[in-house]
Write a protein that holds these residues in place. Structure first.
Motif, mmCIF file in Angstrom:
data_model
loop_
_atom_site.group_PDB
_atom_site.id
_atom_site.type_symbol
_atom_site.label_atom_id
_atom_site.label_comp_id
_atom_site.label_asym_id
_atom_site.label_seq_id
_atom_site.Cartn_x
_atom_site.Cartn_y
_atom_site.Cartn_z
ATOM 1 N N MET A 38 0.514 -1.214 0.219
ATOM 2 C CA MET A 38 -0.275 0.127 0.199
ATOM 3 C C MET A 38 1.078 1.634 0.142
ATOM 4 S SD MET A 38 -3.155 1.120 2.506
ATOM 5 C CE MET A 38 -3.962 2.389 2.872
ATOM 6 N N LYS A 39 0.428 2.333 -1.028
ATOM 7 C CA LYS A 39 1.156 3.599 -0.752
ATOM 8 C C LYS A 39 1.359 3.850 0.826
ATOM 9 C CE LYS A 39 1.960 7.810 -3.270
ATOM 10 N NZ LYS A 39 1.384 8.514 -4.224
ATOM 11 N N LYS A 40 2.315 4.226 0.836
ATOM 12 C CA LYS A 40 2.677 5.348 1.545
ATOM 13 C C LYS A 40 2.680 7.167 1.739
ATOM 14 C CE LYS A 40 1.920 2.255 5.275
ATOM 15 N NZ LYS A 40 3.507 2.162 6.488
ATOM 16 N N PHE A 41 2.330 8.335 2.343
ATOM 17 C CA PHE A 41 2.175 9.323 2.376
ATOM 18 C C PHE A 41 3.124 10.233 3.032
ATOM 19 C CE2 PHE A 41 -1.564 7.636 0.270
ATOM 20 C CZ PHE A 41 -1.435 8.115 -1.393
ATOM 21 N N ASN A 42 3.832 11.435 2.711
ATOM 22 C CA ASN A 42 3.996 11.853 3.768
ATOM 23 C C ASN A 42 3.267 13.214 4.140
ATOM 24 O OD1 ASN A 42 6.811 10.327 3.930
ATOM 25 N ND2 ASN A 42 7.375 11.664 2.276
ATOM 26 N N ILE A 43 2.959 13.970 5.361
ATOM 27 C CA ILE A 43 2.481 15.398 5.393
ATOM 28 C C ILE A 43 2.930 15.770 6.790
ATOM 29 C CG2 ILE A 43 -0.176 14.960 7.139
ATOM 30 C CD1 ILE A 43 -1.083 13.002 5.949
ATOM 31 N N ALA A 44 2.485 17.154 5.751
ATOM 32 C CA ALA A 44 2.716 18.041 7.537
ATOM 33 C C ALA A 44 2.043 18.798 7.789
ATOM 34 C CB ALA A 44 3.543 19.610 6.043
ATOM 35 N N VAL A 45 2.388 19.163 9.084
ATOM 36 C CA VAL A 45 1.102 19.396 9.828
ATOM 37 C C VAL A 45 1.332 21.226 10.605
ATOM 38 C CG1 VAL A 45 0.142 19.714 12.336
ATOM 39 C CG2 VAL A 45 0.658 17.435 11.122
ATOM 40 N N VAL A 46 1.343 22.903 10.244
ATOM 41 C CA VAL A 46 1.974 23.462 10.407
ATOM 42 C C VAL A 46 1.063 24.179 11.520
ATOM 43 C CG1 VAL A 46 2.259 25.892 8.790
ATOM 44 C CG2 VAL A 46 2.759 23.613 7.143
ATOM 45 N N GLY A 47 1.641 24.836 11.743
ATOM 46 C CA GLY A 47 1.126 25.028 13.433
ATOM 47 C C GLY A 47 0.654 24.059 14.122
ATOM 48 N N ALA A 48 1.666 23.598 14.300
ATOM 49 C CA ALA A 48 1.471 21.661 15.280
ATOM 50 C C ALA A 48 1.239 21.847 17.104
ATOM 51 C CB ALA A 48 2.675 20.687 14.576
ATOM 52 N N LEU A 98 -3.040 16.859 15.819
ATOM 53 C CA LEU A 98 -1.700 15.590 15.999
ATOM 54 C C LEU A 98 -2.812 14.709 17.254
ATOM 55 C CD1 LEU A 98 1.356 17.011 17.583
ATOM 56 C CD2 LEU A 98 0.921 16.698 15.004
ATOM 57 N N GLU A 99 -3.459 15.121 18.076
ATOM 58 C CA GLU A 99 -4.445 13.383 18.995
ATOM 59 C C GLU A 99 -5.041 13.052 17.371
ATOM 60 O OE1 GLU A 99 -5.940 16.065 21.852
ATOM 61 O OE2 GLU A 99 -7.490 14.382 21.619
ATOM 62 N N VAL A 100 -6.057 13.605 16.299
ATOM 63 C CA VAL A 100 -6.971 13.459 15.330
ATOM 64 C C VAL A 100 -5.527 12.100 14.764
ATOM 65 C CG1 VAL A 100 -8.464 13.807 13.677
ATOM 66 C CG2 VAL A 100 -8.682 14.943 16.162
ATOM 67 N N LEU A 101 -4.894 13.072 14.207
ATOM 68 C CA LEU A 101 -3.761 11.926 13.205
ATOM 69 C C LEU A 101 -3.924 10.299 14.051
ATOM 70 C CD1 LEU A 101 -1.758 14.616 11.509
ATOM 71 C CD2 LEU A 101 -3.534 13.047 10.677
ATOM 72 N N THR A 102 -3.186 10.759 15.007
ATOM 73 C CA THR A 102 -2.995 9.620 16.039
ATOM 74 C C THR A 102 -4.440 8.175 16.169
ATOM 75 O OG1 THR A 102 -1.836 10.456 17.492
ATOM 76 C CG2 THR A 102 -1.920 8.854 17.978
ATOM 77 N N GLU A 103 -4.941 8.478 16.153
ATOM 78 C CA GLU A 103 -6.630 7.781 16.615
ATOM 79 C C GLU A 103 -7.070 7.885 15.008
ATOM 80 O OE1 GLU A 103 -9.034 11.109 19.735
ATOM 81 O OE2 GLU A 103 -8.979 10.703 17.342
ATOM 82 N N ARG A 104 -6.826 7.753 13.714
ATOM 83 C CA ARG A 104 -7.603 7.810 12.592
ATOM 84 C C ARG A 104 -5.948 6.463 12.542
ATOM 85 N NH1 ARG A 104 -12.219 11.315 11.759
ATOM 86 N NH2 ARG A 104 -12.594 9.632 10.229
ATOM 87 N N ASN A 105 -5.088 6.786 12.088
ATOM 88 C CA ASN A 105 -3.451 6.049 11.576
ATOM 89 C C ASN A 105 -3.935 6.089 9.958
ATOM 90 O OD1 ASN A 105 -1.985 4.295 12.405
ATOM 91 N ND2 ASN A 105 -3.087 2.482 12.295
ATOM 92 N N LEU A 106 -3.834 7.316 9.056
ATOM 93 C CA LEU A 106 -3.265 7.479 8.050
ATOM 94 C C LEU A 106 -2.145 6.904 7.637
ATOM 95 C CD1 LEU A 106 -5.371 9.284 8.889
ATOM 96 C CD2 LEU A 106 -4.413 11.090 7.302
ATOM 97 N N PRO A 107 -2.348 5.441 6.319
ATOM 98 C CA PRO A 107 -1.439 5.532 5.933
ATOM 99 C C PRO A 107 -0.105 6.268 5.611
ATOM 100 C CG PRO A 107 -2.278 5.696 3.630
ATOM 101 C CD PRO A 107 -3.602 6.050 5.078
ATOM 102 N N VAL A 108 1.002 6.496 6.301
ATOM 103 C CA VAL A 108 1.895 7.636 6.088
ATOM 104 C C VAL A 108 3.536 7.415 6.397
ATOM 105 C CG1 VAL A 108 2.212 10.098 7.796
ATOM 106 C CG2 VAL A 108 0.126 9.609 7.106
ATOM 107 N N GLU A 109 4.150 7.951 5.750
ATOM 108 C CA GLU A 109 5.446 7.350 6.212
ATOM 109 C C GLU A 109 6.375 8.246 6.960
ATOM 110 O OE1 GLU A 109 7.160 5.209 3.305
ATOM 111 O OE2 GLU A 109 8.675 4.726 4.810
#
Ligand code: A2P
Length: 332
Positions: free
Chosen positions: A1-11, A20-31
């Motif tokens: 499965m392809k994995k993606f790079n994500i930036a959070v600006v204003g982290a 960061l909390e929601v991303l942790t819960e939803r577990n997207l396919p992120v490199e």
């Protein structure tokens, strides 16, 4: 499965840390995740996804050094105006939480439950609507589909978290008599009938946002008016919404439509004094609706009470849902 790079600006901000909390819960396919903030926070280490992440200073050089697929922005309008195009130049799609791009004709303004297909015509920037607009249109979408909304009157009761860390601090410190820094008056033991700046017509910018954004997302033919008010609640916005329809409605039909709404929970049982409030909604990603009544002062209409967690569904969750749709599209 392809994995993606994500930036959070204003982290490091109020919404950024919820990202960061929601991303942790939803577990997207992120490199890789890249966490950006101002020079003030650069070098700080944040524990995220079980790993230490160093905060990166937001500047052109660092944007070009980190090739990301999606950048989730919540760092204010001017930061977004300056740096969102830089991410787009590198090939990223920006999902922006500020009001900077929302009304641009070539920028989709998206609430996935309402107009997810608008993501398809993005040119590199997708705008996340104002928090008050998001929860309102989630509740109104099934009613508009069934009865065609003619007119909306919004009255909001908005939590201090909507004004970021500084707004939150004004309420917490205000309890001990500390003078406000963010709001023009004390917010503790008070309500302030002003959110954002005043416009020449006497409305505030927040009211204008609700009006124009509702029309852009739901239907430009709907007449909308609004009064937006800050209340001494830490988190979750409440809204009284009066709606007038083109087509005849019944109370049963309205309940049926609301129950079919995506990520919309009907909480409405007066016999058991059950209705949505910030205290029973905070921490959830759904939008809650209750106090449903026919408005018999018009031929066809109703009153609704709508509550949602403004930092989750009103900001971070909505943006992450857009990112999930983008990932599904990019994975094809
Ligand atoms: P920082 O913490 O380094 O100031 P909030 O909405 O809670 O006030 O948070 C605002 C967020 O936007 C914070 O993460 C803040 O970073 C970030 N931010 C503000 N101004 C800038 C800027 N000029 N460049 C990058 N990030 C910024």
């Amino acid at each position: 499965m392809k994995k993606f790079n994500i930036a959070v600006v204003g982290a490091t901000g109020m919404v950024g840390s919820k990202f960061l909390e929601v991303l942790t819960e939803r577990n997207l396919p992120v490199e890789n995740y890249y966490l950006f903030a101002s020079a003030r926070s650069a070098g700080k280490v944040v524990d995220f996804m079980g790993k230490p992440h160093t905060i990166i200073e937001l500047n052109e050089e660092n944007i070009n050094a980190t090739k990301v697929d999606i950048a989730l922005f919540s760092a204010g309008g001017s930061t977004s105006a300056k740096f969102a195009p830089s991410f787009v130049k590198t090939g990223a799609v920006v999902v922006d939480n500020s009001s900077e791009w929302r009304m641009c004709d070539d920028v989709p303004l998206v609430v996935p439950e309402v107009n997810a297909s608008d993501i398809d015509w993005n040119n590199g920037i997708i705008a996340n609507p104002n928090c008050s607009t998001i929860q309102a249109v989630v509740a109104l979408k099934p009613l508009h589909d069934k009865y065609t909304i003619k007119r909306i009157v919004y009255s909001t009761y908005q939590a201090v978290s909507g004004a970021g860390v500084a707004g939150y601090t004004d309420l917490v410190d205000g309890v001990n008599g500390v003078a406000p820094k963010k709001f023009p008056y004390p917010i503790f033991n008070n309500v302030i009938p002003q959110i954002d700046v005043f416009l020449p017509n006497g409305y505030t910018k927040e009211e204008e946002k609700m009006i124009l954004e509702t029309q852009k997302i739901l239907d430009k033919n709907i007449k909308v008016t609004a009064t937006t008010v800050r209340v001494p609640v830490l988190n979750s916005h409440s809204e009284s919404i009066n709606v007038e329809f083109e087509k005849p409605c019944t109370l049963e039909g309205i309940y049926e439509a609301l129950r079919s709404g995506e990520n919309l929970i009907v909480m409405d049982d007066p016999a058991n004094i059950s209705y949505p409030m910030p205290c029973n909604v905070t921490g959830n990603d759904d939008t809650y609706v209750g106090r449903v009544r026919i408005d018999d002062t018009v031929d066809s209409g109703c009153n609704l009470w709508v509550v949602a967690d403004n930092i989750r569904k009103g900001a971070a969750t909505n943006a992450v849902q857009i990112a999930e749709k983008l990932i599904a599209k990019m994975s094809k």
